[in-house]
Design an enzyme around this catalytic site. Structure first.
Site, PDB file in Angstrom:
ATOM      1  N   GLY A 127       0.823  -1.220   0.000  1.00 15.20           N
ATOM      2  CA  GLY A 127       0.000   0.000   0.000  1.00 15.20           C
ATOM      3  C   GLY A 127       0.845   1.253   0.000  1.00 15.20           C
ATOM      4  O   GLY A 127       0.629   2.174   0.792  1.00 15.20           O
ATOM      5  N   ALA A 128       1.794   1.297  -0.950  1.00 14.65           N
ATOM      6  CA  ALA A 128       2.734   2.436  -0.997  1.00 14.65           C
ATOM      7  C   ALA A 128       2.297   3.507  -1.996  1.00 14.65           C
ATOM      8  O   ALA A 128       3.046   4.449  -2.246  1.00 14.65           O
ATOM      9  CB  ALA A 128       4.139   1.939  -1.330  1.00 14.65           C
TER      10      ALA A 128
ATOM     11  N   TYR B  15     -14.602  -2.448  10.786  1.00 14.37           N
ATOM     12  CA  TYR B  15     -13.228  -1.917  10.672  1.00 14.37           C
ATOM     13  C   TYR B  15     -12.486  -2.156  11.982  1.00 14.37           C
ATOM     14  O   TYR B  15     -11.338  -2.634  11.969  1.00 14.37           O
ATOM     15  CB  TYR B  15     -13.240  -0.418  10.321  1.00 14.37           C
ATOM     16  CG  TYR B  15     -11.836   0.152  10.246  1.00 14.37           C
ATOM     17  CD1 TYR B  15     -10.945  -0.258   9.256  1.00 14.37           C
ATOM     18  CD2 TYR B  15     -11.382   1.081  11.193  1.00 14.37           C
ATOM     19  CE1 TYR B  15      -9.645   0.242   9.199  1.00 14.37           C
ATOM     20  CE2 TYR B  15     -10.088   1.582  11.142  1.00 14.37           C
ATOM     21  CZ  TYR B  15      -9.220   1.163  10.138  1.00 14.37           C
ATOM     22  OH  TYR B  15      -7.947   1.650  10.089  1.00 14.37           O
TER      23      TYR B  15
ATOM     24  N   GLY C 288      -3.690   6.884  15.732  1.00 16.40           N
ATOM     25  CA  GLY C 288      -4.980   7.567  15.738  1.00 16.40           C
ATOM     26  C   GLY C 288      -5.130   8.257  14.382  1.00 16.40           C
ATOM     27  O   GLY C 288      -4.611   7.789  13.366  1.00 16.40           O
TER      28      GLY C 288
HETATM   29  P1  NDP Z   1      -4.636   5.568   2.130  1.00 16.84           P
HETATM   30  O1  NDP Z   1      -5.994   5.321   1.580  1.00 16.84           O
HETATM   31  O2  NDP Z   1      -3.998   6.882   1.862  1.00 16.84           O
HETATM   32  O3  NDP Z   1      -3.643   4.411   1.650  1.00 16.84           O
HETATM   33  C1  NDP Z   1      -4.059   3.066   1.645  1.00 16.84           C
HETATM   34  C2  NDP Z   1      -3.062   2.240   0.850  1.00 16.84           C
HETATM   35  O4  NDP Z   1      -3.480   0.857   0.904  1.00 16.84           O
HETATM   36  C3  NDP Z   1      -3.009   2.632  -0.604  1.00 16.84           C
HETATM   37  O5  NDP Z   1      -1.673   2.628  -1.044  1.00 16.84           O
HETATM   38  C4  NDP Z   1      -3.789   1.542  -1.312  1.00 16.84           C
HETATM   39  O6  NDP Z   1      -3.235   1.299  -2.598  1.00 16.84           O
HETATM   40  C5  NDP Z   1      -3.508   0.343  -0.410  1.00 16.84           C
HETATM   41  N1  NDP Z   1      -4.538  -0.665  -0.556  1.00 16.84           N
HETATM   42  C6  NDP Z   1      -5.836  -0.583  -0.176  1.00 16.84           C
HETATM   43  N2  NDP Z   1      -6.496  -1.690  -0.551  1.00 16.84           N
HETATM   44  C7  NDP Z   1      -5.600  -2.473  -1.204  1.00 16.84           C
HETATM   45  C8  NDP Z   1      -5.687  -3.724  -1.842  1.00 16.84           C
HETATM   46  N3  NDP Z   1      -6.828  -4.425  -1.888  1.00 16.84           N
HETATM   47  N4  NDP Z   1      -4.578  -4.247  -2.415  1.00 16.84           N
HETATM   48  C9  NDP Z   1      -3.423  -3.561  -2.369  1.00 16.84           C
HETATM   49  N5  NDP Z   1      -3.264  -2.375  -1.774  1.00 16.84           N
HETATM   50  C10 NDP Z   1      -4.360  -1.833  -1.207  1.00 16.84           C
HETATM   51  O7  NDP Z   1      -4.780   5.323   3.699  1.00 16.84           O
HETATM   52  P2  NDP Z   1      -3.684   5.333   4.878  1.00 16.84           P
HETATM   53  O8  NDP Z   1      -2.343   5.628   4.391  1.00 16.84           O
HETATM   54  O9  NDP Z   1      -4.258   6.141   5.973  1.00 16.84           O
HETATM   55  O10 NDP Z   1      -3.795   3.802   5.342  1.00 16.84           O
HETATM   56  C11 NDP Z   1      -2.681   2.940   5.491  1.00 16.84           C
HETATM   57  C12 NDP Z   1      -2.927   1.999   6.666  1.00 16.84           C
HETATM   58  O11 NDP Z   1      -2.988   2.776   7.863  1.00 16.84           O
HETATM   59  C13 NDP Z   1      -4.224   1.214   6.602  1.00 16.84           C
HETATM   60  O12 NDP Z   1      -3.985  -0.108   7.042  1.00 16.84           O
HETATM   61  C14 NDP Z   1      -5.129   1.946   7.594  1.00 16.84           C
HETATM   62  O13 NDP Z   1      -6.113   1.106   8.141  1.00 16.84           O
HETATM   63  C15 NDP Z   1      -4.104   2.365   8.626  1.00 16.84           C
HETATM   64  N6  NDP Z   1      -4.486   3.457   9.518  1.00 16.84           N
HETATM   65  C16 NDP Z   1      -4.845   4.686   9.016  1.00 16.84           C
HETATM   66  C17 NDP Z   1      -5.185   5.710   9.884  1.00 16.84           C
HETATM   67  C18 NDP Z   1      -5.632   7.039   9.394  1.00 16.84           C
HETATM   68  O14 NDP Z   1      -6.236   7.803  10.193  1.00 16.84           O
HETATM   69  N7  NDP Z   1      -5.367   7.427   8.156  1.00 16.84           N
HETATM   70  C19 NDP Z   1      -5.130   5.504  11.341  1.00 16.84           C
HETATM   71  C20 NDP Z   1      -4.760   4.190  11.754  1.00 16.84           C
HETATM   72  C21 NDP Z   1      -4.431   3.222  10.861  1.00 16.84           C
HETATM   73  P3  NDP Z   1      -4.102   1.097  -3.933  1.00 16.84           P
HETATM   74  O15 NDP Z   1      -5.390   1.834  -3.760  1.00 16.84           O
HETATM   75  O16 NDP Z   1      -3.216   1.636  -5.020  1.00 16.84           O
HETATM   76  O17 NDP Z   1      -4.262  -0.375  -4.029  1.00 16.84           O
HETATM   77  C1  8X3 Z   2      -8.078   4.858  11.468  1.00 20.30           C
HETATM   78  C2  8X3 Z   2      -8.313   5.683  12.683  1.00 20.30           C
HETATM   79  O1  8X3 Z   2     -10.053   6.266  14.454  1.00 20.30           O
HETATM   80  O2  8X3 Z   2     -10.736   6.405  12.113  1.00 20.30           O
HETATM   81  O3  8X3 Z   2      -7.694   3.571  11.786  1.00 20.30           O
HETATM   82  O4  8X3 Z   2     -10.440   4.287  13.157  1.00 20.30           O
HETATM   83  S1  8X3 Z   2      -9.960   5.632  13.113  1.00 20.30           S
END
Ligand code: NDP
Ligand code: 8X3
Length: 250
Positions: A7-8, A151, A182
């Site tokens: 997920g980069a 989730y 968070g």
């Molecule tokens: P983004 O939506 O900005 O990034 C998500 C990444 O995950 C993208 O690169 C996307 O790539 C990839 N991804 C999603 N689904 C798939 C799939 N089926 N196959 C391959 N890649 C996938 O969100 P974040 O950077 O915020 O999220 C990253 C992680 O951090 C997640 O696990 C999220 O749950 C976690 N997180 C986020 C928080 C927040 O507040 N933002 C807080 C806590 C945790 P592409 O679409 O190109 O496939």
């Molecule tokens: C993403 C943070 O609080 O929206 O994991 O679940 S929250």
């Protein structure tokens, strides 16, 4: 040194790929959006003079995960660090009104995808005699909030799997770390609210959220501890957010 970041193409994963490249790691980047992977690969190569291997696949597709990761060239297989970051929330609603397709997307990505990737990479780490798996969990894996049901359950699963991996891997000297953020401002809320920009913006209104780089710095810090030190678990929050449900907005 080699790091694999799932997920980069966006947000936290993109920032993690960049910080490792800046520290001279060769980087394997994955995601479904090929164009973004190619642009990031070119940027990191140009800026940091490291090698970058972009792999385009959906972590929900077990066969694609195995095929793509097993087909990487031998010199890329000495992966030191795996960051299981790919993940998402889809929707925010009660169980009784839940959208089953949304639930399945979250379960298939956040739990099964993480497992498919880990199942493929962990044996390589064991045969290399070195490795560190870093799972991106969430405060939603430590607490449960209204309408977050599925989730939250997927991130509780990541919490549990991180503990389980640590137990299974200790005999092989493989480190396992869980980072649980968070609120981080990324495309997360846009994805959760299915492209509704207004609703996504409101999530971060009146508060200074974490940035993807805050998480990347924390991930890199855990990855750069001495060989005898493992950071098991970190919860990292914006200063204005005390828990999943309590924050101060101005
Ligand atoms: P983004 O939506 O900005 O990034 C998500 C990444 O995950 C993208 O690169 C996307 O790539 C990839 N991804 C999603 N689904 C798939 C799939 N089926 N196959 C391959 N890649 C996938 O969100 P974040 O950077 O915020 O999220 C990253 C992680 O951090 C997640 O696990 C999220 O749950 C976690 N997180 C986020 C928080 C927040 O507040 N933002 C807080 C806590 C945790 P592409 O679409 O190109 O496939
Ligand atoms: C993403 C943070 O609080 O929206 O994991 O679940 S929250």
């Amino acid at each position: 040194m080699i790091v694999l970041v799932t997920g980069a193409t966006s947000g936290i994963g993109k920032a993690i790929a960049e910080i490792f490249a800046a520290n001279k790691y060769n980087v394997i980047i994955t995601g479904r959006r090929k164009e973004r992977l190619d642009v990031l690969a070119a940027e990191l190569t140009e800026k940091y003079s490291v090698k970058v291997l972009p792999l385009c696949f959906d972590v929900r597709d077990k066969q694609a995960v195995e095929q793509e990761l097993n087909a990487i060239p031998a010199d890329w297989k000495k992966i030191n660090i795996l960051v299981n970051n790919a993940g998402l929330a889809v929707g925010l609603g009660s169980i009784q009104e839940g959208v089953v397709d949304d639930w399945e997307r979250m379960i298939d990505t956040n739990i099964k995808g993480l497992l498919y990737v880990s199942r493929t990479i962990a044996p390589l780490m064991i045969s290399n005699g070195v490795g560190h798996i870093i799972n991106i969990g969430s405060v939603a894996g430590k607490e449960t909030y209204a309408n977050g049901n599925v989730y939250c359950a997927t991130k509780h699963a990541v919490d549990s799997l991180s503990k389980a991996m640590r137990i299974d891997m200790v005999q092989h000297g493989i480190k396992v770390t869980a980072i649980n953020p968070g609120m981080v401002e990324t495309e997360f809320s846009l994805v959760r609210f299915k492209g509704d920009e207004e609703r996504a913006k409101k999530v971060y209104q009146g508060i200074t959220p974490l940035s993807p780089n805050d998480i990347a710095e924390t991930v890199y810090w855990t990855a750069s501890r001495p060989a005898h030190v493992t950071i098991n678990d970190i919860v990292i929050m914006p200063t204005a957010q005390a828990s999943a449900t309590v924050s101060v907005r101005k």
